[in-house]
Design a protein around this motif. Structure first.
Motif, PDB file in Angstrom:
ATOM      1  N   SER A 154       0.892  -1.208   0.177  1.00 20.40           N
ATOM      2  CA  SER A 154      -0.227   0.021   0.020  1.00 20.40           C
ATOM      3  C   SER A 154       0.892   1.074   0.041  1.00 20.40           C
ATOM      4  O   SER A 154       2.112   1.181   0.479  1.00 20.40           O
ATOM      5  N   ALA A 155       0.184   2.504  -0.394  1.00 20.90           N
ATOM      6  CA  ALA A 155       0.808   3.601  -0.706  1.00 20.90           C
ATOM      7  C   ALA A 155       1.393   4.185   0.905  1.00 20.90           C
ATOM      8  O   ALA A 155       2.192   4.889   1.022  1.00 20.90           O
ATOM      9  N   GLN A 156       0.364   3.656   1.778  1.00 19.30           N
ATOM     10  CA  GLN A 156       0.907   4.423   3.278  1.00 19.30           C
ATOM     11  C   GLN A 156       2.177   3.719   3.833  1.00 19.30           C
ATOM     12  O   GLN A 156       2.775   4.213   4.506  1.00 19.30           O
ATOM     13  N   ILE A 216       1.999   6.613  11.237  1.00 19.40           N
ATOM     14  CA  ILE A 216       1.180   5.725  10.362  1.00 19.40           C
ATOM     15  C   ILE A 216       0.737   4.723  11.305  1.00 19.40           C
ATOM     16  O   ILE A 216       1.783   3.987  11.706  1.00 19.40           O
ATOM     17  N   ILE A 217      -0.344   4.073  11.398  1.00 19.33           N
ATOM     18  CA  ILE A 217      -0.872   2.988  12.218  1.00 19.33           C
ATOM     19  C   ILE A 217      -1.865   2.182  11.361  1.00 19.33           C
ATOM     20  O   ILE A 217      -2.703   2.593  10.962  1.00 19.33           O
ATOM     21  N   SER A 218      -1.057   0.942  11.339  1.00 16.58           N
ATOM     22  CA  SER A 218      -2.009  -0.115  10.541  1.00 16.58           C
ATOM     23  C   SER A 218      -2.934  -0.736  11.106  1.00 16.58           C
ATOM     24  O   SER A 218      -2.725  -0.890  12.502  1.00 16.58           O
ATOM     25  N   ALA A 251      -4.112   4.360   9.227  1.00 20.15           N
ATOM     26  CA  ALA A 251      -4.510   5.458   9.507  1.00 20.15           C
ATOM     27  C   ALA A 251      -3.094   6.349   9.428  1.00 20.15           C
ATOM     28  O   ALA A 251      -2.188   6.347  10.184  1.00 20.15           O
ATOM     29  N   ILE A 252      -3.270   7.821   9.019  1.00 19.87           N
ATOM     30  CA  ILE A 252      -2.181   8.584   8.880  1.00 19.87           C
ATOM     31  C   ILE A 252      -2.578   9.813   9.590  1.00 19.87           C
ATOM     32  O   ILE A 252      -3.618  10.586   9.744  1.00 19.87           O
ATOM     33  N   ARG A 253      -1.515   9.894  10.432  1.00 24.21           N
ATOM     34  CA  ARG A 253      -1.823  11.217  11.604  1.00 24.21           C
ATOM     35  C   ARG A 253      -0.516  12.225  11.382  1.00 24.21           C
ATOM     36  O   ARG A 253       0.590  11.711  11.483  1.00 24.21           O
ATOM     37  N   PRO A 309       2.355   1.212  -5.191  1.00 17.91           N
ATOM     38  CA  PRO A 309       3.553   1.993  -4.959  1.00 17.91           C
ATOM     39  C   PRO A 309       4.720   1.871  -5.935  1.00 17.91           C
ATOM     40  O   PRO A 309       5.795   2.937  -5.942  1.00 17.91           O
ATOM     41  N   ASN A 310       4.979   1.094  -6.728  1.00 22.21           N
ATOM     42  CA  ASN A 310       5.946   1.011  -7.817  1.00 22.21           C
ATOM     43  C   ASN A 310       5.782   2.107  -8.660  1.00 22.21           C
ATOM     44  O   ASN A 310       6.447   2.585  -9.394  1.00 22.21           O
TER      45      ASN A 310
END
Length: 995
Positions: A163-165, A177-179, A189-191, A230-231
């Motif tokens: 994934s991009a995150q 970043i918390i998966s 989740a991105i904070r 992501p590539n």
């Protein structure tokens, strides 16, 4: 052959050292005859003779002529050293590609210069200045006045993220970043700097190639960025302070992440990569086996023959029954080149990811096309991007919790009863299914189908036109779309255990079909004027933006025959954003920089009087390194001070019509009978007509530095963010509204923090190079207001826990951080053992799930064709409530209805007799360090004259260091009741670059 721009940023990301203060030498210009040719022609001839592709910008080198007599076309190494020595050229060879960059040059006083031939100048300083992407444009990093971080994708040390995150984890200060766990295809989740809201969204705005995407969740998809491979990503730019983000106005309170994908080039190249991944569950919960469970029941219920005689005879490890060793693969192919002088890049990607729980899987197929032609002598530049994708999901109703608690003395299959379709099911004395019981975990996997398909199209065309005869003025037009359709179905057959223990509790199965459609259309137009007048440089931008978000959702649930309707809904909604924005950049003497932005946003999510919000910002930067007292310093290669202030807004408040009176139709199970007919009723919803933007004000002070020719570089940031008009759910007087609780603007919150970033090259000698990057963030959030009249006893109870008497264990309260734990303080005996049911007074607000600080680290060591890299991240000072342990107690092993439940080995040995959900005994310090990935690889450059070959071996989630007693210390919002473990994975990678 000419190579279009990959950009200077790519060169820096690949580890190109900054050449500073290089001594200039005189080229062999005194020969009798010189042969002056374009340096681009030399590059092309060298590329052909060596069969090695060259990366460079034809624009940068178009006016440079070189003496070709000094070029040895039979020796690539000697020729490159010659060009670097005598001309403004920097180069590095990576992956069998020569990457070139023109260096900035400054003429010196003739008396101090070494005599050179005509058409040459003395190079005093070679300094590569990275270009970074910002809102509606680009800027040299040295000219940036705001707080931003650029993260480049390093193909050799990115851990092969799905994934991009994940590719951004631990890479930027201030970004956490918390998966959510180990499910395949799940998003994270991105904070950024802790978030700025309690009830509205805390997700950052994400912009992909100029298109601001919809952050709302999608039915049938676990990740809002799942469609991006992501590539295909070239870089991330994280905008953190208001000076950087205010240009995005009402959606920028939580920061902005700009994703730039790879573009086309004229050089024909083909690349193929393949990764095979083997994953397993690194840690299972320690529960009683069959014999241990029987022994425990006999001791616990000694003398109760009915309970003891009701035990089974099997020894089933339910966790082993649901987990598996998963095999996944990822295939990518890309090609670049040109068709009729139009550069392009085309890539195809396929990902098949198995979950470590059986039947759970994720599949993605995606295509990325980029066309980047230029017309009218490069006055008109066009960027066209199109990214279609298909995602297929096999979801599960997670049986992990049931596998931990289901009776180990029972079999998986049981054909002695007509119920359960051959799977064991709890039955009473009469042989009928017990509906108030847990379902067989294996049957939950085998007898439930949950599949979805998400088709998404993202694309845009951007036109950048430089006015003929007035090249200082550029006009930019960007229009794009993000269109999505998600379809899913869920099926549970009649008589399955789930049909008795849930759904309708009557043995009737479930057929559910849902469809969601989304449409995001965007139009941007802006003009940019740049002018240099002596020591004054002006850059002015102004524009207009329009964006429309529309979505619909249809969900229809029935029993198998269709005569019993569980749910039937068909909502639609839309909202529109209209914006006017502008930015002024001014610099004096290339030393003192000033930036001002202003955005006026209009959102249909608010009433007419509150439609518009004005969001300004201002920033100042001082290039201290350019001052006379530091200009010639050999110690400092960069030193810049930044100061900024600005306001941003929040309009992502959860609904599109929260400000207006709306009505809800009753569902098919709540009809009103009038005579012999049944009618749907209409219920009014509560609303607040005065709803308005949440507004965040941010102060930021930053210092950027570079030492010893940037062998050591980084930044220090101090920030303070205050959010006003915070949305909070409050009680309203009876009869004053259509509900007793509404969301309204009434609160305030404050974030303070410190960010440290350090990028180093500890070793660069001969064939060795070691890059070590670290970032550390300290953040503290505090709620400062929740009601009109301050009330120290007021709090918003949140944080649901699971258990037979489930409630909440967290609170939003003034003077504390969001999601502060709200528990009883446990009392202990003289031996330090908790005394069951005994507490010190009432509920206590203490401890937070938010880390006090978090760390990211990245390292890459290269030797010739070998490399070894790792990436990790850590949280410090965060607390987690172990709900898996807290809902476990001894007396739950047998219920009065004749069912049995397993318990943890810990509970059997030293746990509580009865449920103690609200004890802080289960609140643990969950600080941790996680090694996200480790990679060892080698590139075989001369294996063939047709291609280069790269191989690698990686470990994902290599290890975790923590004192937390649960499965995993990384828990979003601090309540651990998710048992889908993060897998440990081994990857074997193959990369082929065709020459």
């Amino acid at each position: 052959m000419k190579k279009t721009i990959i950009s200077v940023t790519f060169l820096v990301a690949m580890g190109l050292p900054v050449a500073y203060g290089q001594t200039t030498q005189q080229p062999p210009a005194t020969q009798a005859k010189q042969k002056k040719v374009s340096i681009a022609k030399v590059f092309d001839k060298l590329s052909k003779s060596s069969k090695v592709p060259f990366f460079y910008s034809s624009t940068d080198f178009k006016d440079i002529l070189v003496d070709e007599s000094g070029v040895n076309y039979s020796s690539l190494d000697a020729s490159l050293k010659y060009l670097k020595t005598y001309y403004p050229v920097e180069y590095e060879i990576r992956n069998n590609t020569v990457m070139l960059r023109k260096t900035s040059i400054k003429a010196v006083v003739p008396s101090k210069a070494i005599s050179m031939a005509k058409d040459t100048v003395t190079v005093k300083e070679n300094k590569i200045d990275e270009v970074v992407v910002i809102g509606y444009g680009k800027v040299k990093k040295s000219d940036a006045t705001g707080s931003l971080t650029t993260v480049k994708m390093d193909a050799e040390n990115n851990g092969n993220p799905v994934s991009a995150q994940d590719a951004l984890t631990g890479k930027a200060a201030g970004v956490n970043i918390i998966s959510p766990g180990g499910a395949p295809g799940a998003g994270s989740a991105i904070r950024i700097r802790g978030g700025s809201s309690l009830s509205a969204s805390n997700d950052p705005l994400i912009v992909i190639d100029g298109i601001a995407i919809d952050n709302s969740s999608t039915s049938g998809s676990g990740n809002i960025l799942g469609m991006i491979n992501p590539n295909d990503i070239e870089s991330y730019t994280v905008l953190k302070d208001a000076s950087s983000t205010a240009i995005y106005g009402s959606r920028a309170s939580n920061g902005v992440i700009i994703i730039t994908t790879k573009k086309g080039s004229k050089k024909t190249r083909y690349q193929y990569s393949s990764n095979t991944k083997v994953s397993y569950n690194p840690k299972m919960l320690d529960v009683l086996n069959g014999d241990e469970y029987r022994s425990f029941i006999k001791n616990q219920y000694a003398g109760n023959a009915a309970v003891i005689n009701g035990l089974g005879t099997n020894d089933t490890n339910w966790q082993n029954e649901i987990y598996r060793t998963a095999v996944s693969n990822d295939q990518n192919f890309s090609m670049t080149g040109s068709v009729k002088d139009i550069p392009y890049r085309l890539s195809l990607g396929y990902t098949n990811q198995e979950g470590i729980i059986r039947k759970n899987a994720y599949e993605r197929m995606n295509l990325s096309l980029a066309l980047n032609p230029s017309f009218f002598d490069k006055h008109l530049n066009v960027n066209l991007n199109y990214k279609p994708s298909i995602e297929n999901n096999d979801f599960i109703s997670n049986p992990a919790s049931g596998a931990v608690s289901f009776d180990p003395t029972r079999p998986v299959f049981d054909h002695s009863t007509p119920y359960g379709l051959g799977y064991f099911i709890w039955t009473d004395a009469s042989g009928r299914p017990i509906t108030q019981a847990g379902a067989n975990p294996v049957s939950m996997l085998d007898l439930r189908t949950d599949q979805s398909k998400v088709i998404r199209h993202i694309g845009n065309i951007q036109l950048d036109y430089k006015i003929h005869g007035f090249e200082d003025l550029k006009l930019n037009l960007n229009t794009g779309f993000d269109i999505l359709k998600s379809e899913g179905n869920i099926f549970v057959p009649d008589n399955a255990p789930l049909a008795w223990t849930s759904i309708g509790n009557d043995g009737q199965g479930l057929m559910e079909n849902y469809t969601q459609k989304k449409s995001n259309l965007q139009f941007d137009a802006f003009a940019n004027y740049s002018k240099t007048l002596g020591r004054h440089k002006f850059d002015v931008m102004g524009g207009y933006s329009w964006q429309r978000f529309w979505k619909s959702y249809n969900d229809y649930q029935t029993n198998i025959t269709g005569n019993k309707i569980y749910k039937s809904i068909l909502p639609k909604s839309e909202y529109i954003l209209v914006s006017f924005y502008g930015r002024l950049n001014y610099s004096f003497n290339d030393r003192y920089l000033f930036t001002a932005t202003l955005r006026n946003d209009g959102s249909s999510r608010f009433a007419k009087d509150n439609h518009w919000g004005l969001f300004p910002s201002a920033a100042f930067a001082w290039k201290i390194k350019e001052e006379e007292f530091l200009k010639d310093s050999n110690f400092f290669s960069d030193l810049k001070l930044r100061l900024s202030y600005g306001k941003t807004g929040q309009q992502d408040i959860g609904g599109d019509y929260e400000w207006m009176q709306t009505y809800t139709y009753s569902d098919s199970q709540a009809l009103y009978q009038f005579g012999d007919q049944f009618y749907q009723t209409i219920r009014p919803n509560g609303y607040d007509p005065n709803l308005k933007w949440e507004t965040t004000s941010t102060y930021n002070l930053g210092l950027d530095f570079g030492i010893l020719k940037n062998r050591i570089s980084g930044s220090v940031e101090i920030y303070k963010r205050t959010t006003d008009d915070l949305l909070n759910k409050i009680s309203v007087a009876a009869g004053s509204n259509l509900t007793n609780m509404i969301f309204t603007n009434i609160g305030s919150m404050e974030n303070k923090g410190l960010e440290l970033t350090l990028n180093t090259i500890p070793v660069k000698k001969g064939n060795w190079q070691w890059n070590l990057d670290m970032n550390l963030t300290f953040n503290r959030s505090e709620i400062t207001k929740l009601t009109l009249v301050d009330n120290p006893n007021y709090g918003v109870n949140i944080g649901n826990v699971s258990g037979s008497t489930a409630g909440t264990i967290q609170v939003h309260s003034v003077g504390f951080s969001p999601y502060t734990f709200y528990l009883y303080e446990q009392e202990y005996d003289a031996n330090g053992k908790p005394i069951e049911g005994k507490y010190k007074g009432g509920l206590v607000k203490d401890k937070s799930p938010m880390p006090k600080s978090y760390l990211g680290i990245s390292s890459k060591l290269s030797y010739k064709d070998w490399y070894f890299g790792f990436n990790g991240h850590a949280n410090f000072g965060n607390y987690v409530y172990n709900n898996i342990k807290s809902k476990d107690y001894k007396t739950k092993t047998y219920s009065g209805n004749g069912t049995y439940s397993n318990i943890l080995s810990y509970t059997a040995e030293q746990g509580f007799e009865n449920l103690q959900l609200y004890s802080d005994f289960f609140l643990e310090n969950a600080s941790f360090f996680r090694m996200d990935n480790m990679t060892l690889g080698r590139t075989f450059k001369n294996i063939s004259d047709k291609f280069d070959l790269g191989v690698s071996f990686s470990v994902q989630n290599a290890f975790v260091i923590t004192k937390y007693s649960g499965l995993d210390p990384e828990v979003y919002l601090g309540i651990d009741n998710n048992m889908y473990s993060r897998p440990r994975s081994f990857l074997f990678g193959l990369n082929v670059n065709f020459k």
